[in-house]
Write an enzyme that holds these catalytic residues in place. Sequence first.
Site, PDB file in Angstrom:
ATOM      1  N   CYS A   1       0.334   0.065  10.205  1.00 18.82           N
ATOM      2  CA  CYS A   1      -0.148  -0.931   9.210  1.00 18.82           C
ATOM      3  C   CYS A   1       1.039  -1.868   9.127  1.00 18.82           C
ATOM      4  O   CYS A   1       1.949  -1.553   8.647  1.00 18.82           O
ATOM      5  CB  CYS A   1      -0.902  -0.219   8.323  1.00 18.82           C
ATOM      6  SG  CYS A   1      -1.866  -1.324   7.265  1.00 18.82           S
TER       7      CYS A   1
ATOM      8  N   CYS B   1       0.560   4.835   6.813  1.00 18.84           N
ATOM      9  CA  CYS B   1      -0.087   4.746   8.194  1.00 18.84           C
ATOM     10  C   CYS B   1       0.927   3.818   9.052  1.00 18.84           C
ATOM     11  O   CYS B   1       1.265   2.754   8.701  1.00 18.84           O
ATOM     12  CB  CYS B   1      -1.573   3.677   8.148  1.00 18.84           C
ATOM     13  SG  CYS B   1      -2.528   4.403   6.531  1.00 18.84           S
TER      14      CYS B   1
ATOM     15  N   ARG C   1     -18.358  -1.488  17.578  1.00 17.53           N
ATOM     16  CA  ARG C   1     -17.682  -2.877  17.128  1.00 17.53           C
ATOM     17  C   ARG C   1     -16.414  -2.904  18.186  1.00 17.53           C
ATOM     18  O   ARG C   1     -15.461  -2.127  18.004  1.00 17.53           O
ATOM     19  CB  ARG C   1     -17.400  -3.267  15.734  1.00 17.53           C
ATOM     20  CG  ARG C   1     -16.634  -4.457  15.742  1.00 17.53           C
ATOM     21  CD  ARG C   1     -16.436  -4.957  14.209  1.00 17.53           C
ATOM     22  NE  ARG C   1     -17.620  -5.072  13.434  1.00 17.53           N
ATOM     23  CZ  ARG C   1     -17.878  -4.200  12.327  1.00 17.53           C
ATOM     24  NH1 ARG C   1     -16.975  -3.517  11.791  1.00 17.53           N
ATOM     25  NH2 ARG C   1     -19.112  -4.104  11.814  1.00 17.53           N
TER      26      ARG C   1
ATOM     27  N   CYS D   1     -19.587  -5.413   3.251  1.00 22.91           N
ATOM     28  CA  CYS D   1     -19.042  -4.297   3.457  1.00 22.91           C
ATOM     29  C   CYS D   1     -17.541  -4.157   2.618  1.00 22.91           C
ATOM     30  O   CYS D   1     -17.035  -5.528   2.655  1.00 22.91           O
ATOM     31  CB  CYS D   1     -18.545  -4.206   5.174  1.00 22.91           C
ATOM     32  SG  CYS D   1     -17.430  -2.718   5.529  1.00 22.91           S
TER      33      CYS D   1
ATOM     34  N   CYS E   1       0.668  -1.494  -0.083  1.00 23.23           N
ATOM     35  CA  CYS E   1      -0.031  -0.070   0.007  1.00 23.23           C
ATOM     36  C   CYS E   1       0.985   1.095   0.012  1.00 23.23           C
ATOM     37  O   CYS E   1       1.768   1.385   0.818  1.00 23.23           O
ATOM     38  CB  CYS E   1      -0.930  -0.070   1.232  1.00 23.23           C
ATOM     39  SG  CYS E   1      -1.993   1.385   1.102  1.00 23.23           S
TER      40      CYS E   1
ATOM     41  N   CYS F   1     -19.358   2.920   8.089  1.00 26.57           N
ATOM     42  CA  CYS F   1     -18.743   1.951   9.204  1.00 26.57           C
ATOM     43  C   CYS F   1     -17.204   2.789   9.294  1.00 26.57           C
ATOM     44  O   CYS F   1     -16.397   2.807   8.239  1.00 26.57           O
ATOM     45  CB  CYS F   1     -18.148   0.734   8.676  1.00 26.57           C
ATOM     46  SG  CYS F   1     -17.101  -0.071   9.879  1.00 26.57           S
TER      47      CYS F   1
ATOM     48  N   CYS G   1     -16.821  -8.449   5.121  1.00 24.73           N
ATOM     49  CA  CYS G   1     -16.063  -7.052   5.090  1.00 24.73           C
ATOM     50  C   CYS G   1     -15.009  -7.360   4.145  1.00 24.73           C
ATOM     51  O   CYS G   1     -13.905  -8.006   4.561  1.00 24.73           O
ATOM     52  CB  CYS G   1     -15.675  -6.627   6.345  1.00 24.73           C
ATOM     53  SG  CYS G   1     -17.001  -6.474   7.620  1.00 24.73           S
TER      54      CYS G   1
HETATM   55  N1  SAM Z   1      -6.910   0.673   3.055  1.00 26.34           N
HETATM   56  C1  SAM Z   1      -8.095   0.797   3.635  1.00 26.34           C
HETATM   57  C2  SAM Z   1      -8.060   1.849   4.446  1.00 26.34           C
HETATM   58  O1  SAM Z   1      -7.149   2.282   5.153  1.00 26.34           O
HETATM   59  O2  SAM Z   1      -9.085   2.749   4.828  1.00 26.34           O
HETATM   60  C3  SAM Z   1      -8.570  -0.304   4.302  1.00 26.34           C
HETATM   61  C4  SAM Z   1      -7.807  -1.324   5.140  1.00 26.34           C
HETATM   62  S1  SAM Z   1      -7.144  -0.586   6.672  1.00 26.34           S
HETATM   63  C5  SAM Z   1      -6.245  -2.152   7.213  1.00 26.34           C
HETATM   64  C6  SAM Z   1      -8.802  -0.668   7.868  1.00 26.34           C
HETATM   65  C7  SAM Z   1      -8.463  -0.088   9.280  1.00 26.34           C
HETATM   66  O3  SAM Z   1      -7.875  -1.060  10.078  1.00 26.34           O
HETATM   67  C8  SAM Z   1      -7.716   1.045   9.284  1.00 26.34           C
HETATM   68  O4  SAM Z   1      -8.318   2.223   9.226  1.00 26.34           O
HETATM   69  C9  SAM Z   1      -7.509   0.842  10.961  1.00 26.34           C
HETATM   70  O5  SAM Z   1      -8.270   1.424  11.597  1.00 26.34           O
HETATM   71  C10 SAM Z   1      -7.420  -0.558  11.275  1.00 26.34           C
HETATM   72  N2  SAM Z   1      -5.898  -1.143  11.248  1.00 26.34           N
HETATM   73  C11 SAM Z   1      -5.094  -1.298  10.713  1.00 26.34           C
HETATM   74  N3  SAM Z   1      -3.820  -1.786  11.355  1.00 26.34           N
HETATM   75  C12 SAM Z   1      -4.309  -1.944  12.605  1.00 26.34           C
HETATM   76  C13 SAM Z   1      -3.487  -2.462  13.589  1.00 26.34           C
HETATM   77  N4  SAM Z   1      -2.090  -2.923  13.335  1.00 26.34           N
HETATM   78  N5  SAM Z   1      -3.933  -2.395  14.779  1.00 26.34           N
HETATM   79  C14 SAM Z   1      -5.239  -1.862  14.969  1.00 26.34           C
HETATM   80  N6  SAM Z   1      -6.186  -1.540  14.226  1.00 26.34           N
HETATM   81  C15 SAM Z   1      -5.522  -1.542  12.760  1.00 26.34           C
HETATM   82 FE1  SF4 Z   2      -2.851   1.086   3.027  1.00 21.76          FE
HETATM   83 FE2  SF4 Z   2      -2.971   0.064   5.746  1.00 21.76          FE
HETATM   84 FE3  SF4 Z   2      -3.240   2.611   5.718  1.00 21.76          FE
HETATM   85 FE4  SF4 Z   2      -5.234   0.938   4.753  1.00 21.76          FE
HETATM   86  S1  SF4 Z   2      -4.418   1.266   6.729  1.00 21.76           S
HETATM   87  S2  SF4 Z   2      -4.425   2.846   3.659  1.00 21.76           S
HETATM   88  S3  SF4 Z   2      -4.002  -0.673   4.043  1.00 21.76           S
HETATM   89  S4  SF4 Z   2      -1.326   1.573   4.766  1.00 21.76           S
END
Ligand code: SAM
Ligand code: SF4
Length: 333
Positions: free
Chosen positions: A76, A73, A276, A144, A69, A204, A113
């Site tokens: 992530c 973030c 949730r 979702c 990606c 959501c 989802c």
């Molecule tokens: N890429 C898309 C986005 O960011 O909108 C969807 C996938 S992203 C992994 C969805 C959500 O998962 C993130 O916004 C975050 O809130 C949650 N998430 C991701 N990594 C996480 C982690 N290590 N611990 C807790 N929540 C996490």
């Molecule tokens: Fe990409 Fe992870 Fe950020 Fe979603 S949360 S935009 S998958 S880096």
Amino acid sequence: MTMQEPMTAAQEGQASALRSAPWSQSEALAVYQMPFMELLFRAQTVHRAHFEPSTVQTSQLLSVKTGGCPEDCKYCSQSVFNPTGLKASKLMALERVLEEAARAKEGGATRYCMGAAWRSPKDRDLDEIEAMVRGVKALGMETCMTLGMLDAHQARRLKEAGLDYYNHNIDTSERFYGEIITTRHFNDRIETLGHVRDAGMKICCGGILGMGETQEDRVAMLVTLANLPVPPESVPINMLIPIPGSPLENEGHLDPFDFVRTIALARIMMPTSHVRLSAGRKDMSDELQALCFFAGANSIFVGDVLLTAANPGEGRDAALFRRLGLKPEALEQ
Ligand code: SAM
Ligand code: SF4
Ligand code: DTB
């Protein structure tokens, strides 16, 4: 004139159930900081005014496009900026997605989802994504998707394919956002949420706790959500899963009572939304999860994996539901 009797806590709970936005930061912070037992009692009172208290909605996740990606973030596993050792993959074949969804349905999940590690979907990917939505709906599950930022046209296409919910988290407060993500802005998230709403889908939207934010940040995140023109129908509250190799690998030392307080505040501020208890359950005790349910959480992710990280799985959740007398929520026909 007769003196009015002071309201009992139960009456105050009812009153805040009926209270509508806008919430101010100071008002919400005062609720967050109440004595813990008082806060829990109020949240449970609001909860009972709107929901059957022992019923929990069950959703299951699938990563249909993992890793690589371009967003940064810091929490992530899937960002190209984070050396987490995750193997990136292409968009999953439709057939495989439908097999996984059918298995999730057999396991009792009512909502499926699907997540993709994209900044935003390419129009050329949308045909395949729409086929996934149609296929999963045909199995009789709610759908979702979480695919990153959408423009108005993309949101309309997803709605036309029959998508029920779009997940797009604001993750934290506007103030703290830039400490966690720099490749997009808080307002980009709000803009996509507007397109999702305008297209007629349910929202959501929630966030992550334990990233080093303050209690004011947690409250501000919920104030933003509760004050949206229509609050999200689903509010995922994630506990940070510290991913080795990510910049937040050493974070995640939140006082569990602050996690419960945030859930209680979400319940009080968004009385009719499903809240949730989302990522991070694997490392929570049954007792902590029970407190979260008492505070008003009424949805979980089921299954062994979330998108890339581990989840408790069917055996442990079945035991938890038995111990607490919880029932999975049935789909409304
Ligand atoms: N890429 C898309 C986005 O960011 O909108 C969807 C996938 S992203 C992994 C969805 C959500 O998962 C993130 O916004 C975050 O809130 C949650 N998430 C991701 N990594 C996480 C982690 N290590 N611990 C807790 N929540 C996490
Ligand atoms: Fe990409 Fe992870 Fe950020 Fe979603 S949360 S935009 S998958 S880096
Ligand atoms: C949400 O708030 N949490 C889910 C879902 N929405 C997409 C994702 C949790 C991801 C946890 C980390 C992982 O599995 O990689």
